[in-house]
Design a protein around this motif. Structure first.
Motif, mmCIF file in Angstrom:
data_model
loop_
_atom_site.group_PDB
_atom_site.id
_atom_site.type_symbol
_atom_site.label_atom_id
_atom_site.label_comp_id
_atom_site.label_asym_id
_atom_site.label_seq_id
_atom_site.Cartn_x
_atom_site.Cartn_y
_atom_site.Cartn_z
ATOM 1 N N HIS A 80 42.631 40.708 40.150
ATOM 2 C CA HIS A 80 43.710 40.934 39.083
ATOM 3 C C HIS A 80 43.202 40.441 37.557
ATOM 4 C CE1 HIS A 80 48.328 39.960 38.248
ATOM 5 N NE2 HIS A 80 47.484 39.849 37.162
ATOM 6 N N HIS A 107 43.804 41.393 33.290
ATOM 7 C CA HIS A 107 44.158 42.153 32.012
ATOM 8 C C HIS A 107 43.166 42.389 31.026
ATOM 9 C CE1 HIS A 107 48.743 41.580 33.423
ATOM 10 N NE2 HIS A 107 47.956 40.403 33.894
ATOM 11 N N HIS A 163 53.291 41.797 39.548
ATOM 12 C CA HIS A 163 53.483 40.460 39.545
ATOM 13 C C HIS A 163 54.693 39.710 40.161
ATOM 14 C CE1 HIS A 163 51.022 41.304 35.673
ATOM 15 N NE2 HIS A 163 50.505 39.939 36.052
ATOM 16 N N HIS A 192 49.965 36.464 41.840
ATOM 17 C CA HIS A 192 50.614 34.877 41.609
ATOM 18 C C HIS A 192 51.090 34.723 42.897
ATOM 19 C CE1 HIS A 192 48.932 34.616 37.546
ATOM 20 N NE2 HIS A 192 49.531 35.952 37.549
ATOM 21 N N ASP A 231 42.766 36.486 36.610
ATOM 22 C CA ASP A 231 44.232 36.832 35.807
ATOM 23 C C ASP A 231 43.737 36.510 34.128
ATOM 24 O OD1 ASP A 231 46.503 37.590 35.127
ATOM 25 O OD2 ASP A 231 47.418 35.642 35.219
HETATM 26 ZN ZN ZN Z 1 48.677 39.259 35.458
#
Ligand code: ZN
Ligand code: GUN
Length: 428
Positions: A73, A75, A228, A267, A318
């Protein structure tokens, strides 16, 4: 044929299910035979040298050869805003994240950051990333183009948002469906790439958009879906106000066909017993993002009890909510979070999460993430004495787990001596 020599660790079991120290085979002087991007054999160096006499030998000495890390995960568009100070999730999105993501309609900028992201990931030993892009198709094109150029196994998708985001970061029900479908048809299964249907999270999608993306996923079950779930308490209050008919946060995704085996739930911290039971029943994957969860102040993922009840869990940075590109730093944070819950994760469990666990979470458990015959030869080579502080602790180690733990707790990209992608060393 190439023969890589060094210490090797090959997982044969899930260390959450068996005594952790017995979950892997360790060779002090091991070898990995690689041909055409695939692992042909793993074993003792002497034996493999005798079998593969013609192979080119690359001797990594005392270093530890592992499968490349799998970051389940990230970005990538948040690369340039990593380690931004002082906000919790909703303010952090508005202050730092959305303004940066708005720049990715510019293909040139998206290409620059995609290249920078993959340079950083590879220098930290991460060979597979599962990334959110932005709402702009250009950001997806840039991501996959760059990954393909480097021969990476990479996953990603267009982030969809049609409300509660700035005007220039909103798509619509129809454009989210159409753009995602076109990008999926263009990229899924090309070389080593996979498309991920990506509603950012329930608050930034209307029910109609979640429904459209659920429909798209039903039409393309070969793809993963990422979003998420239950990251912060304020977020949960907000989302339940937006979806008053839902039983809980998990139920929102469930209602729109966004729960299932290929669902990656980032998460997943504040879950009720009902949600845990439903996530397990649906086979959804929970992605632990410990540096993000501490940095943004989200909460403590309940690794030990979630694994004990049979949840399937992956590990992730993340980036850029998370504070590091390094899966070693991420393992250290997972260890710290475990301790705060009263359970000390074993080094075998931490390494397994960053390799086999993440691979399994993205449905790639028989392809990447293990040093074993037939697996793709994405590898990381770790110097277990990469800094003076680590070296002096390593000198006292009595077994492989004690030898690797200082690198897990204190290591970073300085510990990564070489990263291999499909059997080829990545130039430094
Ligand atoms: Zn994220
Ligand atoms: N929830 C929705 N979007 C994001 C994001 O970009 N980062 C994190 N950490 N949580 C999110």
């Amino acid at each position: 044929m190439k023969l890589l020599l060094g210490q090797t660790l090959s997982f044969i079991n899930d260390p959450f299910m068996v005594p952790p120290g017995e979950a892997a085979l360790w060779e002090r002087r091991g070898a990995v035979a690689v041909e055409d991007g695939v692992i042909k054999e793993v074993g003792a160096a002497d034996a493999l040298r005798a079998t593969f006499r013609e192979a080119e030998v690359v001797d990594h000495g005392e270093a530890l050869i592992l499968p490349g890390f799998i970051d389940a995960h990230v970005h990538y568009p948040q690369t340039a805003i990593i380690a931004s100070w002082g906000k919790r999730l909703i303010d952090w999105l508005g202050s730092y994240t959305f303004p940066e993501e708005a720049r990715f309609g510019d293909r040139g900028y998206a290409e620059e950051i995609a290249a920078r992201y993959f340079d950083l990931a590879l220098s930290h030993g991460t060979t597979t990333s599962v990334s959110y892009c932005t709402i702009h198709p250009e950001s997806v094109e840039a991501y996959f183009t760059e990954a393909r150029k480097r021969g990476l196994r990479a996953f990603g998708g267009k982030t969809c948002m049609d409300r509660n985001a700035p005007e220039d970061l909103r798509d619509t029900v129809q454009s989210a469906y159409d753009d995602s479908k076109r990008l999926l048809e263009t990229w899924h299964g090309v070389d080593r790439l996979g498309y991920v249907i990506t509603p950012r999270f329930a608050p930034t999608s209307t029910p109609e958009q979640l429904e459209a993306l659920g429909t798209l996923w039903a039409e393309h079950p070969e793809c993963l879906m990422q979003t998420h779930l239950s990251e912060q308490t304020e977020e949960i209050d907000w989302v339940m106000g937006l979806y008053p008919e839902a039983k809980d946060y998990t139920d929102i995704y469930d209602r729109f066909g966004l729960l299932g085996e290929g669902a990656l739930m980032g998460h997943a911290i504040h879950l009720s017993a009902r949600e845990r039971a439903r996530l397990k029943e649906a086979g959804a994957r929970l992605i632990h993002c410990p540096t993000s969860n501490t940095s943004i102040g989200s909460g403590l993922f309940e690794m030990a009890s979630l694994k004990a009840e049979g949840q399937r869990v992956g590990l992730a940075t993340d980036t850029g909510g998370g504070s590091s590109f390094s899966m070693l730093r991420t393992m250290a944070a997972a260890y710290d979070v475990g301790q705060l819950h009263g359970s000390a994760l074993h080094p075998a469990q931490l390494l397994w999460l960053a390799t086999c666990g993440s691979a399994d979470s993205i449905g790639m458990g028989d392809t990447i993430g293990r040093l074993a015959r037939g697996f793709e030869a994405d590898l990381v080579v770790l110097d277990l004495a990469s800094t003076p502080g680590i070296a002096q602790r390593h000198a006292r180690a009595d077994d492989i787990w004690e030898a690797v733990f200082p690198t897990i707790m204190m290591g970073d990209d300085r510990a990564v001596t070489t990263t291999y992608v499909a059997g080829a060393a990545v130039p430094a």
